[in-house]
Design a protein around this motif. Structure first.
Motif, PDB file in Angstrom:
ATOM      1  N   ASN A   1     -45.933 -26.373 -25.286  1.00 38.44           N
ATOM      2  CA  ASN A   1     -44.961 -26.633 -26.345  1.00 38.44           C
ATOM      3  C   ASN A   1     -45.488 -27.744 -27.262  1.00 38.44           C
ATOM      4  OD1 ASN A   1     -42.598 -26.552 -27.859  1.00 38.44           O
ATOM      5  ND2 ASN A   1     -41.448 -27.845 -26.443  1.00 38.44           N
TER       6      ASN A   1
ATOM      7  N   ASP B   1     -43.374 -29.777 -29.486  1.00 37.36           N
ATOM      8  CA  ASP B   1     -42.254 -30.434 -28.799  1.00 37.36           C
ATOM      9  C   ASP B   1     -40.908 -29.923 -29.319  1.00 37.36           C
ATOM     10  OD1 ASP B   1     -41.201 -32.134 -26.891  1.00 37.36           O
ATOM     11  OD2 ASP B   1     -41.055 -33.839 -28.276  1.00 37.36           O
ATOM     12  N   LEU B   2     -40.786 -28.601 -29.382  1.00 45.17           N
ATOM     13  CA  LEU B   2     -39.563 -27.981 -29.876  1.00 45.17           C
ATOM     14  C   LEU B   2     -38.566 -27.753 -28.747  1.00 45.17           C
ATOM     15  CD1 LEU B   2     -41.133 -25.237 -32.183  1.00 45.17           C
ATOM     16  CD2 LEU B   2     -40.204 -27.450 -32.892  1.00 45.17           C
ATOM     17  N   SER B   3     -37.302 -27.878 -29.054  1.00 46.88           N
ATOM     18  CA  SER B   3     -36.252 -27.535 -28.101  1.00 46.88           C
ATOM     19  C   SER B   3     -35.946 -26.045 -28.203  1.00 46.88           C
ATOM     20  CB  SER B   3     -34.984 -28.338 -28.405  1.00 46.88           C
ATOM     21  OG  SER B   3     -34.458 -27.949 -29.664  1.00 46.88           O
ATOM     22  N   GLU B   4     -35.180 -25.532 -27.250  1.00 47.78           N
ATOM     23  CA  GLU B   4     -34.769 -24.126 -27.318  1.00 47.78           C
ATOM     24  C   GLU B   4     -34.048 -23.847 -28.630  1.00 47.78           C
ATOM     25  OE1 GLU B   4     -34.109 -22.364 -22.812  1.00 47.78           O
ATOM     26  OE2 GLU B   4     -32.408 -23.191 -23.899  1.00 47.78           O
ATOM     27  N   HIS B   5     -33.163 -24.740 -28.997  1.00 48.81           N
ATOM     28  CA  HIS B   5     -32.386 -24.554 -30.229  1.00 48.81           C
ATOM     29  C   HIS B   5     -33.296 -24.493 -31.447  1.00 48.81           C
ATOM     30  CE1 HIS B   5     -28.886 -24.842 -32.883  1.00 48.81           C
ATOM     31  NE2 HIS B   5     -29.554 -25.751 -33.577  1.00 48.81           N
ATOM     32  N   GLU B   6     -34.324 -25.320 -31.483  1.00 47.69           N
ATOM     33  CA  GLU B   6     -35.236 -25.340 -32.634  1.00 47.69           C
ATOM     34  C   GLU B   6     -36.061 -24.063 -32.721  1.00 47.69           C
ATOM     35  OE1 GLU B   6     -36.058 -30.137 -33.212  1.00 47.69           O
ATOM     36  OE2 GLU B   6     -37.090 -29.040 -31.598  1.00 47.69           O
TER      37      GLU B   6
ATOM     38  N   LEU C   1     -30.518 -17.613 -27.092  1.00 45.82           N
ATOM     39  CA  LEU C   1     -30.561 -18.715 -26.130  1.00 45.82           C
ATOM     40  C   LEU C   1     -30.479 -18.211 -24.695  1.00 45.82           C
ATOM     41  CD1 LEU C   1     -28.322 -21.347 -27.956  1.00 45.82           C
ATOM     42  CD2 LEU C   1     -30.772 -21.557 -27.460  1.00 45.82           C
TER      43      LEU C   1
ATOM     44  N   PHE D   1     -36.211 -20.334 -22.447  1.00 44.34           N
ATOM     45  CA  PHE D   1     -37.182 -20.976 -23.322  1.00 44.34           C
ATOM     46  C   PHE D   1     -38.538 -20.272 -23.377  1.00 44.34           C
ATOM     47  CE2 PHE D   1     -40.196 -24.525 -24.310  1.00 44.34           C
ATOM     48  CZ  PHE D   1     -39.778 -24.718 -25.618  1.00 44.34           C
TER      49      PHE D   1
END
Length: 289
Positions: A108, A111-116, A187, A191
């Motif tokens: 990753n 450094d992205l979140s699931e939402h991003e 979602l 991920f």
């Protein structure tokens, strides 16, 4: 990708001269790129509880950021090992799509979140290929309407929404409620699988085609063809340079096939597919592995 190959070479030197960190693939910036000879003879997988790693000879394969490559599906681990095993004299990372997707999911790097990641995927929906049916050519408009409208209807049926084709720049019917419903579904995939969805959407320039393909309502080859209908029409009308067009189409099929396999084997176990329960039982069975 050049850095990955160069770092593999660094590992080879570390192993040959007994330097530390011999199995860690790390990023560094080489001044010049050289072809890297295949430095291992065998590939295999190693099991640790419910996860798997890939072995090059007796060394564990690690990601470009030096993390141990951990894969939660045996089938996916075997496929990644096969990609490395198929390398000939020189290591070619570009066609190793499953390996790159696994690296991306573990590292990753942004450094992205699931939402991003979901927001990146959803950004394609407002300019989705299948929503823009050209009205400048009557024959082309008829062909696109016949091919794309049934897929839009099917996509709407998945989420009980009402997206419609647009003559403007953006999809006017894409409202907050529609976005929320699709976002919730994405979602639920988990991920790792989201990286595969993004890869598929980037290949097709269409979230509609990617989701229809994911749920086996269209094949990978059909999804690629449907994403290039306007291009195909122009080729039929004005002619084509076969080897270039065939190469690009085949590359898209390979990329999309890898994305679909990666998604199937990385899905959140709690995810409930939107596809018909009795369709493609071999795929449904693979979701449980």
């Amino acid at each position: 990708m050049f850095q990955i190959v160069a770092s593999i070479a660094k590992n080879k030197l570390q192993r040959n001269f007994k330097l530390p960190n011999i199995t860690t693939i790390t990023w560094f910036q080489p001044r010049r790129f050289y072809a890297i000879n295949k430095f291992y003879k065998t590939t295999n997988i190693i099991e640790n509880s419910d996860s798997y790693g890939v072995l090059l000879d007796n060394s564990k394969l690690k990601t470009p950021l030096g993390k141990e490559l951990v894969i939660n599906s045996k089938a996916l681990a075997l496929a990644v090992a096969e990609e490395w095993g198929m390398q000939k004299e020189n290591i070619q990372l570009d066609p190793m799509h499953l390996t790159k997707l696994c690296f991306m999911a573990v590292d990753n790097p942004s450094d992205l979140s699931e939402h991003e990641v979901v927001q990146q995927i959803l950004s394609y929906l407002e300019t989705d290929t299948v929503f823009f049916i050209s009205d400048t050519d009557e024959e082309l408009e008829k062909m696109l309407t016949e091919k794309w409208l049934p897929l839009i209807d099917k996509f709407n049926g998945y989420f009980e929404i009402n997206l419609k084709p647009s003559k403007g720049i953006y999809v006017k019917s894409f409202d907050a409620i529609t976005k929320s419903l699709i976002e919730k579904y994405l979602l639920s995939l988990g991920f790792p699988a989201l990286h595969g969805v993004l890869y598929a959407v980037e290949t097709l320039k269409s979230i509609v085609l990617a989701i229809c393909c994911l749920h086996q309502d269209i094949s990978v080859k059909d999804a690629v063809l449907l994403s290039k209908m306007e291009e195909e029409y122009q080729c039929m009308k004005w002619g084509r340079v076969d080897w270039i067009k065939d190469y690009m189409d085949n590359d898209s099929v390979i990329r999309l096939s890898a994305a679909m396999l990666f998604i199937y084997y990385s899905l959140n176990p709690k995810h409930k597919p939107l596809a018909k329960k009795d369709s493609h039982p071999q795929i449904q069975q693979s979701l449980k592995q």
